[in-house]
Design an enzyme around this catalytic site. Structure first.
Site, short mmCIF file in Angstrom:
data_model
loop_
_atom_site.label_atom_id
_atom_site.label_comp_id
_atom_site.label_asym_id
_atom_site.label_seq_id
_atom_site.Cartn_x
_atom_site.Cartn_y
_atom_site.Cartn_z
N GLU A 170 21.29 -46.29 -5.97
CA GLU A 170 19.52 -46.76 -6.91
C GLU A 170 20.25 -44.91 -7.49
O GLU A 170 18.90 -43.88 -7.01
CB GLU A 170 18.49 -46.30 -6.09
CG GLU A 170 18.31 -47.39 -5.98
CD GLU A 170 16.99 -48.07 -5.19
OE1 GLU A 170 15.78 -46.48 -5.01
OE2 GLU A 170 16.66 -49.28 -5.25
N GLU A 382 19.09 -55.31 -2.35
CA GLU A 382 17.79 -55.03 -1.94
C GLU A 382 17.11 -55.91 -3.09
O GLU A 382 17.01 -56.39 -3.89
CB GLU A 382 17.68 -53.97 -1.75
CG GLU A 382 18.21 -52.76 -1.16
CD GLU A 382 17.37 -51.56 -0.98
OE1 GLU A 382 16.28 -50.87 -1.88
OE2 GLU A 382 18.37 -50.65 -1.37
#
Ligand code: BGP
Length: 482
Positions: A170, A382
């Site tokens: 991220e 995720e």
């Protein structure tokens, strides 16, 4: 898309669960580990929920054998975890720490003992503090060399056993929180020029690492994981549709285009030029980015929610102080970038207690979008639900989490039927973990950990939740028994 008959998930599908070093390991200064940016940041008063830290976290460093055994019982096919850079290089560069290397050797071997494939993230936000002290961390181009040196050590040491590598976790989140919102280290606000410069350094670190890995192990699979919140325009007003394009370009494709195509979106560069933001690059950078893009094997996707986009006038809302980090539903503010877009709530979707929109279809939307735009395989690295879990009679009954995961997996299966090549799905998270800004009360795990916000507040005992047993059946049936 209507597909008459589902083919289901591919035979070799990797059902997994994930964690990140800072959120689970603890042992923050043990066995020669250096401090990381997060070790320092959480000690600044007011930065995290009730001052929570990862000093102990859920003590995975000492309890990894117990955790991996719990993974083995449900037949987990892959465990995604991250390596803490400052365990390997306490100063970020310079001297290697053998004990740090040993820890991940042991963890990897423990996974393999149970036929669990290790999926390793190299950077899940914990920059060695020493590099920040030496030269400002990611703000300096020097960070690229030091990161690639660290990456090479990990590849050469673990590459015989690790075949799935996620370079960056991220990048969009840690850079925007770090240099725009002030909520992650180094805590800077609206430092637009540095935000884009830091991103360029991180892209170069990603790209050089991809090239290095492929030179050492051409059978390894590599990519970075992006926090993808696909967007819907609020209305069919053309100005909302164009704001959606601005959002997509500046919030999503800016990162994914570089990973997959090795180039920045043109509209984004024009926008930056209009703001006098010039990214400093070496003459060979574009070539390196392009060469690495050709070698990337998958797009990693962390999916939690979709975003709604509407036009935002120049005097409109900004991005600061909008988050709900308390768990009091309904406290998230509408945020946005003045003159471009804002992100109002989607009234068609339910929300979590932290006001994250619950949208299983968005996961399929994300996969379809990536497949059309990049034609790359996808790893869902995720996906999960942060909730207040209650322990009753020694058990945790979390049907709400099962509902969340079931609906997302159903949509993922449809994405497979629609031609998306999905390699893996990792639940966030395996055990409960420290939620960066939300303390320990925002729980995501399949396995409960007995602790709360105060250090030394619980026994750290692991208790599998109802969702843990449910996921076992999902894995056994390769996603058919939902
Ligand atoms: C992602 C991070 C994870 C994890 C998750 C949940 O952004 O990669 O590390 O924390 O989100 O987020 P949060 O803990 O803020 O609820």
């Amino acid at each position: 898309m209507y597909i008459k008959e589902s083919k289901g998930f591919p035979e070799d599908f990797l059902w997994g669960a994930a964690s990140a070093a800072y959120q689970v390991e603890g042992a923050y200064d043990e066995d020669g580990k250096g401090l990381s940016s997060w070790d320092a940041f959480v000690k600044i008063p007011g930065k995290t929920f009730k001052g929570t830290t990862g000093d102990v976290a859920v003590d995975h460093y000492h309890r990894y054998k117990e955790d991996v055994k719990l993974m083995a019982y449900i037949g987990l096919k892959t465990y995604r975890f991250s390596i803490s850079w400052s365990r390997i290089f306490p100063e970020g560069n310079g001297k290697l720490n053998e004990k740090g290397l040993q820890f991940y050797d042991d963890l990897i071997n423990e996974c393999i003992k149970y036929k669990i494939k290790p999926m390793v993230t190299l950077y899940h936000w914990d920059m060695p503090q020493s590099l920040i002290d030496q030269y400002g961390g990611w703000e300096s181009r020097q960070s690229v060399d030091d990161f690639v040196n660290y990456a090479k050590v990990c590849f050469s040491h673990y590459g015989d056993r690790v075949k799935h590598w996620i370079i960056m976790n991220e990048q969009n989140v840690f850079t925007s929180h770090g240099w725009m919102l002030g909520t992650h280290p180094p805590g800077k606000i609206n430092d637009l020029k540095m935000f884009y410069q830091v991103n360029h350094h991180v892209f170069m670190a990603h790209a050089y690492s991809v090239l290095a890995l492929k030179e050492m192990y051409d059978d390894a699979l590599v990519g970075s994981s992006f926090a993808f919140s696909p967007s819907y325009a609020l209305t069919n007003k053309p100005e909302d549709a164009l704001s959606k394009q601005d959002y997509d370009t500046l919030q999503s494709y800016y990162w994914m285009d570089v990973y997959a195509y090795g180039r920045y979106p043109r509209a984004a560069l024009s926008y930056l030029e209009s703001l006098n933001v010039k990214i400093e690059m070496e003459p060979w950078d574009e070539d390196i980015l392009k060469r690495s893009a050709l070698l990337v094997d998958f797009m990693g996707v962390n999916y939690y929610q979709t975003t709604t986009v509407a036009y935002n006038p120049p005097q409109g809302v900004n991005n600061l102080n909008g988050e709900n980090n308390s768990g009091k539903k309904g406290t998230k503010a509408v945020t946005g970038i003045p003159g471009l877009y804002m992100n109002p709530s989607n009234d068609f979707l339910d929300k979590t207690d932290w006001d994250w929109a619950i949208d299983p279809s968005g996961l399929r939307f994300a996969c379809r979008d990536i497949t059309s735009r990049y034609d790359l395989p996808i790893i869902i690295s995720e996906n999960g639900l942060g909730a207040f879990d209650k322990i009753e009679d020694g058990k945790i009954h979390d049907p709400y989490r099962v509902d969340y995961l079931r609906e997302h997996i159903k949509e993922l299966k449809k994405a497979c039927d629609e031609g998306c090549r999905i390699l893996s799905y990792c639940v966030w998270s395996f055990t409960d973990v420290l939620s960066w800004l939300n303390g320990y009360q925002k729980r995501y795990g399949l396995v409960y950990v007995d602790r709360n916000e105060e250090e030394n507040s619980g026994t750290l005992k692991r208790i599998p939740k109802y969702s843990y047993y449910w996921y076992k059946k999902v894995i056994e049936s390769n996603g058919e028994n939902l």
